[in-house]
Design a protein around this motif. Structure first.
Motif, PDB file in Angstrom:
ATOM      1  N   LEU A 107     -12.330 -29.368 -15.667  1.00 54.66           N
ATOM      2  CA  LEU A 107     -11.762 -28.601 -14.561  1.00 54.66           C
ATOM      3  C   LEU A 107     -11.360 -29.540 -13.434  1.00 54.66           C
ATOM      4  CD1 LEU A 107     -14.415 -25.749 -14.397  1.00 54.66           C
ATOM      5  CD2 LEU A 107     -12.038 -25.476 -15.055  1.00 54.66           C
ATOM      6  N   SER A 108     -10.245 -29.282 -12.808  1.00 52.63           N
ATOM      7  CA  SER A 108      -9.846 -30.056 -11.630  1.00 52.63           C
ATOM      8  C   SER A 108     -10.684 -29.577 -10.446  1.00 52.63           C
ATOM      9  CB  SER A 108      -8.360 -29.851 -11.336  1.00 52.63           C
ATOM     10  OG  SER A 108      -8.138 -28.531 -10.878  1.00 52.63           O
ATOM     11  N   ASP A 109     -10.677 -30.344  -9.377  1.00 48.69           N
ATOM     12  CA  ASP A 109     -11.432 -29.947  -8.178  1.00 48.69           C
ATOM     13  C   ASP A 109     -10.930 -28.611  -7.636  1.00 48.69           C
ATOM     14  OD1 ASP A 109     -13.104 -32.110  -8.260  1.00 48.69           O
ATOM     15  OD2 ASP A 109     -12.079 -33.235  -6.679  1.00 48.69           O
ATOM     16  N   ASP A 110      -9.622 -28.408  -7.671  1.00 54.37           N
ATOM     17  CA  ASP A 110      -9.051 -27.153  -7.169  1.00 54.37           C
ATOM     18  C   ASP A 110      -9.501 -25.964  -8.022  1.00 54.37           C
ATOM     19  OD1 ASP A 110      -7.762 -28.475  -5.120  1.00 54.37           O
ATOM     20  OD2 ASP A 110      -5.871 -28.674  -6.231  1.00 54.37           O
ATOM     21  N   LEU A 112     -12.165 -25.809  -9.807  1.00 55.45           N
ATOM     22  CA  LEU A 112     -13.596 -25.638  -9.571  1.00 55.45           C
ATOM     23  C   LEU A 112     -13.853 -24.911  -8.253  1.00 55.45           C
ATOM     24  CD1 LEU A 112     -16.260 -26.210 -10.888  1.00 55.45           C
ATOM     25  CD2 LEU A 112     -16.265 -28.470  -9.839  1.00 55.45           C
ATOM     26  N   ARG A 113     -13.093 -25.251  -7.214  1.00 50.81           N
ATOM     27  CA  ARG A 113     -13.240 -24.566  -5.921  1.00 50.81           C
ATOM     28  C   ARG A 113     -12.972 -23.067  -6.056  1.00 50.81           C
ATOM     29  NH1 ARG A 113     -10.560 -29.030  -4.121  1.00 50.81           N
ATOM     30  NH2 ARG A 113     -11.906 -30.502  -3.070  1.00 50.81           N
ATOM     31  N   VAL A 114     -11.952 -22.720  -6.847  1.00 46.51           N
ATOM     32  CA  VAL A 114     -11.618 -21.309  -7.068  1.00 46.51           C
ATOM     33  C   VAL A 114     -12.779 -20.613  -7.785  1.00 46.51           C
ATOM     34  CG1 VAL A 114     -10.101 -19.754  -8.358  1.00 46.51           C
ATOM     35  CG2 VAL A 114      -9.130 -21.650  -7.054  1.00 46.51           C
ATOM     36  N   LEU A 115     -13.336 -21.251  -8.807  1.00 44.21           N
ATOM     37  CA  LEU A 115     -14.466 -20.662  -9.533  1.00 44.21           C
ATOM     38  C   LEU A 115     -15.688 -20.507  -8.628  1.00 44.21           C
ATOM     39  CD1 LEU A 115     -14.285 -22.438 -13.016  1.00 44.21           C
ATOM     40  CD2 LEU A 115     -13.813 -20.044 -12.503  1.00 44.21           C
ATOM     41  N   VAL A 116     -15.943 -21.508  -7.781  1.00 46.94           N
ATOM     42  CA  VAL A 116     -17.086 -21.447  -6.858  1.00 46.94           C
ATOM     43  C   VAL A 116     -16.899 -20.295  -5.875  1.00 46.94           C
ATOM     44  CG1 VAL A 116     -18.221 -22.643  -4.931  1.00 46.94           C
ATOM     45  CG2 VAL A 116     -17.757 -23.874  -7.055  1.00 46.94           C
ATOM     46  N   ALA A 117     -15.712 -20.182  -5.286  1.00 46.20           N
ATOM     47  CA  ALA A 117     -15.446 -19.107  -4.320  1.00 46.20           C
ATOM     48  C   ALA A 117     -15.588 -17.738  -4.989  1.00 46.20           C
ATOM     49  CB  ALA A 117     -14.042 -19.268  -3.734  1.00 46.20           C
ATOM     50  N   ARG A 145     -17.275 -28.493 -18.923  1.00 42.85           N
ATOM     51  CA  ARG A 145     -15.970 -28.684 -18.286  1.00 42.85           C
ATOM     52  C   ARG A 145     -16.069 -29.315 -16.911  1.00 42.85           C
ATOM     53  NH1 ARG A 145     -13.198 -23.126 -18.181  1.00 42.85           N
ATOM     54  NH2 ARG A 145     -11.392 -24.368 -17.653  1.00 42.85           N
ATOM     55  N   ALA A 146     -17.306 -29.404 -16.385  1.00 42.00           N
ATOM     56  CA  ALA A 146     -17.513 -30.029 -15.080  1.00 42.00           C
ATOM     57  C   ALA A 146     -18.942 -30.548 -15.017  1.00 42.00           C
ATOM     58  CB  ALA A 146     -17.272 -29.023 -13.959  1.00 42.00           C
ATOM     59  N   ASP A 147     -19.134 -31.635 -14.303  1.00 41.04           N
ATOM     60  CA  ASP A 147     -20.454 -32.213 -14.123  1.00 41.04           C
ATOM     61  C   ASP A 147     -21.303 -31.267 -13.275  1.00 41.04           C
ATOM     62  OD1 ASP A 147     -22.702 -33.732 -13.600  1.00 41.04           O
ATOM     63  OD2 ASP A 147     -21.616 -35.456 -12.811  1.00 41.04           O
TER      64      ASP A 147
END
Length: 166
Positions: A107-110, A112-117, A145-147
Motif C-alpha cells: 500500500l502507498s502512504d496515501d 494507507l492514510r485513507v484506510l486509517v481514516a 501489504r504494509a509494515d
C-alpha cells in the motif's frame, strides 16, 4: 477421465502454495540455487505451520508466513551490515526480493492514510485509548501489504490529532 464437455470450465485459481511449489520445481530445473533454497525455506515454514494447525493453510495465512520470512531477512540484512558482512547481507536482500514477489502489492502512504481514516470513522475512535479497536479493523486489510509498525504509528498519530481536537 476427461472433462465433461457439457459442464462449463471452472476458473482456475492458483493458490500461493501452488505457485511456490511450481516455482520451486522451475528453480530446480534451472539450477537456480538461491531461488531453490529460498523457496524451500518458505515452503518448510508453511509446512510447519500446517502441521501445527492440523489443516491446510489459507492464502491469508501463507501471506502472513511469507511476510514473517521477509521481515526476518530484513532484520538479518541490518545485522550482517553491522557485523561487516556485506556478502551475507546481499544474499539476504536477494532472498527478501524473491519472497516479496509472492506478497500482495504494498500500500502507498496515501492508500494507507485513507484506510486509517476509514477505520477510525468506522470504529468511532476518539483518542489513543481506542487504538485496539482501530487496529482490529485495520490489520486484516493491511496484512502483508504494509509494515505493522508503520500502520501503528500512523494510527497513533491520527488518534493523537483527534484527541487534541485537530
Amino acid at each position: 477421465m476427461g472433462r465433461d464437455p457439457g459442464r462449463p470450465r471452472e476458473e482456475a485459481t492458483v493458490t500461493i502454495a501452488e505457485r511456490l511449489q511450481a516455482d520451486l520445481r522451475s528453480a530446480m530445473r534451472d539450477h537456480d540455487e538461491l531461488r531453490r533454497d529460498t523457496l524451500r525455506m518458505a515452503i518448510s515454514s508453511a509446512h510447519n505451520a500446517e502441521k501445527t494447525a492440523r489443516r491446510p493453510l489459507t492464502d491469508d495465512e501463507l501471506i502472513g508466513i511469507l511476510t514473517r520470512e521477509v521481515k526476518t531477512r530484513r532484520e538479518s540484512i541490518v545485522a550482517f551490515e553491522q557485523a561487516g558482512r556485506p556478502d551475507l547481507a546481499d544474499k539476504e536482500r536477494r532472498e527478501a526480493e524473491l519472497l516479496v514477489a509472492y506478497l500482495p502489492a504494498a500500500l502507498s502512504d496515501d492508500e494507507l492514510r485513507v484506510l486509517v481514516a476509514d477505520a477510525i470513522a468506522r470504529s468511532g475512535a476518539a483518542g489513543p485509548r481506542d487504538m485496539g479497536k482501530v487496529m482490529g479493523l485495520l490489520t486484516p486489510q493491511t496484512r502483508g501489504r504494509a509494515d505493522g509498525k508503520v500502520v501503528s504509528s500512523m494510527v497513533t498519530a491520527e488518534l493523537a490529532r483527534l484527541a487534541a481536537g485537530g
